[in-house]
Design a protein around this motif. Structure first.
Motif, PDB file in Angstrom:
ATOM      1  N   ARG A 150       1.484   9.367  -5.569  1.00 17.46           N
ATOM      2  CA  ARG A 150       1.817  10.764  -5.271  1.00 17.46           C
ATOM      3  C   ARG A 150       2.820  11.332  -6.270  1.00 17.46           C
ATOM      4  O   ARG A 150       2.884  12.537  -6.464  1.00 17.46           O
ATOM      5  N   ALA A 151       3.601  10.434  -6.859  1.00 17.64           N
ATOM      6  CA  ALA A 151       4.573  10.888  -7.873  1.00 17.64           C
ATOM      7  C   ALA A 151       3.900  11.044  -9.231  1.00 17.64           C
ATOM      8  O   ALA A 151       4.557  11.367 -10.210  1.00 17.64           O
ATOM      9  N   GLY A 152       2.586  10.782  -9.268  1.00 17.19           N
ATOM     10  CA  GLY A 152       1.844  10.992 -10.510  1.00 17.19           C
ATOM     11  C   GLY A 152       1.686   9.746 -11.358  1.00 17.19           C
ATOM     12  O   GLY A 152       1.234   9.821 -12.494  1.00 17.19           O
ATOM     13  N   MET A 153       2.071   8.575 -10.807  1.00 14.36           N
ATOM     14  CA  MET A 153       1.937   7.347 -11.587  1.00 14.36           C
ATOM     15  C   MET A 153       0.504   6.814 -11.475  1.00 14.36           C
ATOM     16  O   MET A 153      -0.147   6.966 -10.450  1.00 14.36           O
ATOM     17  N   ALA A 162       6.261   0.772 -11.000  1.00 14.47           N
ATOM     18  CA  ALA A 162       5.833   2.159 -11.210  1.00 14.47           C
ATOM     19  C   ALA A 162       6.954   3.130 -10.848  1.00 14.47           C
ATOM     20  O   ALA A 162       7.199   4.109 -11.556  1.00 14.47           O
ATOM     21  N   LEU A 163       7.655   2.826  -9.744  1.00 11.09           N
ATOM     22  CA  LEU A 163       8.756   3.715  -9.354  1.00 11.09           C
ATOM     23  C   LEU A 163       9.929   3.614 -10.320  1.00 11.09           C
ATOM     24  O   LEU A 163      10.582   4.615 -10.613  1.00 11.09           O
ATOM     25  N   ARG A 195       0.842  -1.211   0.000  1.00  8.77           N
ATOM     26  CA  ARG A 195       0.000   0.000   0.000  1.00  8.77           C
ATOM     27  C   ARG A 195       0.874   1.258   0.000  1.00  8.77           C
ATOM     28  O   ARG A 195       0.625   2.218  -0.715  1.00  8.77           O
ATOM     29  N   ALA A 196       1.949   1.225   0.826  1.00 12.39           N
ATOM     30  CA  ALA A 196       2.827   2.393   0.944  1.00 12.39           C
ATOM     31  C   ALA A 196       3.535   2.694  -0.373  1.00 12.39           C
ATOM     32  O   ALA A 196       3.616   3.848  -0.800  1.00 12.39           O
ATOM     33  N   ILE A 197       4.025   1.664  -1.032  1.00 10.32           N
ATOM     34  CA  ILE A 197       4.779   1.909  -2.271  1.00 10.32           C
ATOM     35  C   ILE A 197       3.837   2.379  -3.385  1.00 10.32           C
ATOM     36  O   ILE A 197       4.194   3.240  -4.199  1.00 10.32           O
ATOM     37  N   LEU A 198       2.619   1.841  -3.373  1.00  4.65           N
ATOM     38  CA  LEU A 198       1.648   2.296  -4.384  1.00  4.65           C
ATOM     39  C   LEU A 198       1.265   3.754  -4.128  1.00  4.65           C
ATOM     40  O   LEU A 198       1.081   4.539  -5.055  1.00  4.65           O
ATOM     41  N   ARG A 232      11.296   7.617 -16.703  1.00  6.52           N
ATOM     42  CA  ARG A 232      10.730   8.852 -17.272  1.00  6.52           C
ATOM     43  C   ARG A 232      11.652  10.038 -17.016  1.00  6.52           C
ATOM     44  O   ARG A 232      11.875  10.866 -17.886  1.00  6.52           O
ATOM     45  N   ARG A 233      12.155  10.104 -15.796  1.00  5.20           N
ATOM     46  CA  ARG A 233      12.987  11.270 -15.453  1.00  5.20           C
ATOM     47  C   ARG A 233      14.312  11.236 -16.210  1.00  5.20           C
ATOM     48  O   ARG A 233      14.786  12.267 -16.671  1.00  5.20           O
TER      49      ARG A 233
END
Lengths: 421, 365
Positions: free
Chosen positions: A330-333, A385-386, A322-325, A392-393
């Motif tokens: 929050r990072a927009g993923m 996702a991370l 849950r935390a990683i999602l 992406r960056r």
């Protein structure tokens, strides 16, 4: 004063007439002599019941004084209270259930007013501690119908003003059961009301507004009120906690507790002050209830520790995912599907917690396993996702370098062109 | 001037013989751009065009995955954002480029207005430009609903309700827009049709006319520059001006990439017509000044509903803007026209203040 009293009486008669009192059901006259006289006496003891009756459910349904007290309301004077005309006055304690039961035990009659209402109250009452003590000992202090349903101001349980509305039941029972002086002779505790107010059940009802949360009558019965026997506490709790009750009924503890005389569910969860069940209750830690009987060396103690470890692990895995999602979100993923899927791990955790009542590691493992798989998948989705975010960056940085190089090239070309012209 | 047939290679020669590339080259080389202190504003039109081309390209890619129904729209975008390679990038660039395009379009409009570039013979260029502004706002309004999320749903509900306020034809227009009395899947389908077919078709026509007229009349030199003796020099459109344009376009592309990477467009919650309206429903920023004006108007003005007065006023305001080239007679005669300069400034200040209030005022005030 007298004139004022007279005017007041007239006003009450008019009000009660407006409220539809009385006796549409019996086809009687709408204004009864009882009302007129009782209001005119100036004696509050006689006038109050009349005043209160205007808001009584029976009044609303068209019943008048004679429906319970007998007599003839058409008579203007004291003849109205002629025993020959069925007048019984104020029913005594032994009489009350018979008076109420005349209608309330008659299914055919009750169907005309409230077809859903049960008609076994008097029969139930006879099985209750209250009813038995009244019948067998003539106990003058036990609850009778009007103790909980105050005469002349009875309201349906759905009415928040009613003494038997779910939010008021505990208070109504507590009027006697929390009164140490009143209960002195019975030698039973009087802290149930206070304890219940500390319970998760009361919190659900009073704070969360869940009127289906249990109050006194849901566990003890209402008209047949009695403490649940030690062997059938599980059945009572199982009315709501069906899954846990099923696991418990098949468990070793069901037999052992019965042999020990321990009161089923209440042995671990207590009765009136039932706290919210947490994982801390399991195992051999400080707040673990298992530690009351089991030690680290015995089989039960080991199972308790293992079950607790399973729950902790599943809870931890689910929380980690849950935390990683959340971090990815929050990072927009876009991870909403994975977050939705993770609910499956929560469901598995709930089921595994219920399976604790089977008191075997296998049962907890069986229910928890799907949750581990779901949690791992969701966590992997979060990691992906991370990673994607980092990609992406980095991609952005590379793109910006290329674009910047192009811009520099263009600027140089522009300067060259400008110099030429 | 005769161009040697083998100057750009054989392919050039082959194409030139068939499509007349040499004439195009001649045209490009002939085109000159005046250089003066207001030259910077000339780049805004090109920038808007570049962003529009990005919209077309990313829009076509989005079409490959988007499914225009209330049941599937949200899920299709969710899939695009989470599963499709670079789907997130395409959608985010589409959304960000839309905002940037409208921003540059507004700046382009106000630069033309304040530099009086609408004066004869460029009245029709102005008319087509205002038409393009209307179409761009329409694209923004219809595109906002397409993800079928909560905010878009309720913003469209409010937006179409405002349309219904227009006297006489309002209720009819509202029903036509919504495809019924409520915002439903039918609204989504017709917004989709309008967004991807009707408005792009109108844009193509208006843009074609606009570019043709810009090409025909050349860049307008502001009256103040003309009065000071005209621009001292010019630069060739090709390649000098075009290369400068490219620098701007590449900068915009870099900004878009950064915005898409760091602030990818959110999807939010799926629209639920039965859910209570979420707090803070706002239209897109370019509608905010109108939305805020309607909120601030009193219930009744001279016995007419405030909202009706507001909507009519905006209609008349739009008409006034459209007709400015014909109303500003002094500029047409080549005389200074301070009134219309101040009107332009007043419009900008009004829009800025109301937009600011729209984002800062608490709803109860």
């Amino acid at each position: 004063m007298r004139a004022v009293g007279g005017l007041g009486a007239v006003a009450w008669v008019a009000l009660l007439a407006l409220l539809g009192w009385p006796s549409a059901a019996a086809g009687q006259q709408r204004v009864e002599s009882c009302v007129t006289c009782h209001l005119e006496t100036g004696d509050d003891r006689l006038a109050d019941p009349v005043k209160r009756f205007g808001e009584d459910i029976h009044s609303a349904k068209g019943f008048g004084c004679v429906a319970c007290h007998g007599g003839d309301a058409k008579e203007a004077g004291m003849e109205a209270m002629d025993p020959a005309k069925g007048y019984i006055g104020k029913p005594d304690r032994q009489q009350v259930q018979t008076v109420c039961g005349r209608c309330h035990s008659d299914a055919r009659f009750m169907k005309r007013y409230n077809p859903a209402l049960r008609v076994d109250q008097v029969t139930e009452y006879a099985t209750s501690v209250h009813g038995r003590r009244l019948k067998e000992l003539g106990d003058p202090k036990v609850a009778i119908c009007v103790s909980c349903h105050p005469a002349h101001s009875i309201k349906p349980p759905s009415d928040p003003r009613s003494t038997v509305h779910p939010l008021k039941v505990a208070e109504t029972c507590g009027r006697c059961h929390a009164d140490a002086k009143h209960m002195e002779a019975y030698k039973i505790p009087t802290d149930q009301f206070q304890k219940y107010k500390e319970s998760v059940h009361w919190r659900m009802m009073s704070i969360k507004g869940d009127l289906s949360a249990p109050t006194c009558n849901d566990c003890h019965g209402n008209h047949g009120a009695a403490p649940p026997g030690v062997t059938w506490v599980g059945n009572v709790c199982g009315q709501c906690h069906a899954v846990q009750a099923e696991f418990f009924a098949k468990s070793i503890h069901a037999k052992v507790f019965a042999q020990m005389g321990a009161p089923g569910c209440a042995a671990c969860h207590s009765n009136h002050e039932i706290k919210e069940a947490t994982d801390a209750m399991l195992g051999l830690g400080d707040n673990a209830v298992c530690a009351g009987c089991h030690a680290a060396g015995d089989k039960g103690g080991k199972a308790a520790v293992e079950m607790r470890a399973l729950l902790d692990s599943l809870s931890g895995e689910s929380e980690k995912a849950r935390a990683i999602l959340l971090q990815a979100e929050r990072a927009g993923m876009e991870v909403s599907q994975a977050q939705f899927d993770l609910n499956g791990a929560k469901d598995a955790l709930v089921k595994a917690r219920a399976a604790v009542h089977a008191f075997t590691v296998q049962a907890v493992k069986k229910e928890g396993e799907p949750g581990f798989a779901i949690g791992a998948k969701a966590y992997a989705r979060g990691v992906r996702a991370l990673d994607e975010l980092q990609f992406r960056r980095k991609g952005l940085a590379v793109s910006l370098v290329i674009i910047l190089a192009l811009i520099v090239g263009l600027v140089l070309r522009i300067r060259q062109l400008d110099r030429r012209s | 001037m005769l161009i040697p047939p083998n100057r750009h290679g054989r392919l050039w020669t082959w194409l030139d013989t068939r499509v007349g590339l040499a004439e195009l080259e001649k045209l490009l080389k002939k085109k000159e751009v005046p250089v003066h202190r207001h030259t910077l504003w000339y780049y805004l039109g090109g920038m808007t065009l570049f962003l529009f081309m990005i919209q077309v390209a990313t829009g076509i890619l989005l079409l490959l995955y988007y499914r225009p129904s209330a049941e599937e729209a949200y899920e299709s975008i969710q899939f695009l954002m989470a599963e499709v390679e670079f789907g997130w990038l395409i959608r985010s660039i589409h959304a960000w480029a839309a905002n940037l395009m409208i921003f540059t379009l507004f700046i382009h409009l106000f630069s033309v207005l304040l530099l009086k570039a609408y004066r004869p013979p460029r009245e029709v260029t102005w008319l087509s430009g205002i038409g393009l502004l209307g179409v761009a706002l329409g694209l923004g309004f219809t595109g906002y609903l397409l993800p079928w999320n909560q905010l878009a749903y309720f913003a469209t509900k409010v937006g179409t309700e405002i349309t219904g306020v227009v006297p006489v034809v309002g209720p009819f227009l509202g029903r036509v827009l919504r495809g019924g009395d409520e915002v439903t899947g039918a609204t989504l389908t017709r917004f989709y049709g309008i967004h991807v077919a009707v408005l792009p078709a109108i844009t193509t026509l208006l843009l074609g006319l606009h570019l043709f007229l810009v090409q025909r009349h050349g860049m307008s030199v502001p009256p103040s520059v003309e009065q000071a003796g005209g621009p001292r020099r010019t630069m060739p459109f090709f390649p000098n001006f075009l290369l400068r344009d490219l620098v701007g376009w590449l900068s915009a592309l870099a900004a878009l990439a950064a915005l898409a990477a760091y602030f990818p467009t959110e999807l939010g919650q799926k629209a639920d017509p039965f859910a209570p309206a979420p707090a803070g429903i706002r239209p897109e920023w370019y509608f905010m000044f109108m939305f805020q004006t309607l909120k601030l108007l009193p219930s009744y003005i001279l016995g007419i509903e405030g909202e009706v007065v507001g909507v009519i006023s905006f209609g008349l305001g739009g008409l006034f803007l459209l007709l400015i080239p014909f109303l500003d007679r002094r500029t047409a005669r080549g005389e200074p026209s301070h009134l219309f300069t101040w009107i332009g400034i007043a419009i900008i200040v009004y829009m800025l203040i109301l937009t600011y209030l729209g984002y800062t005022m608490v709803p109860t005030q």
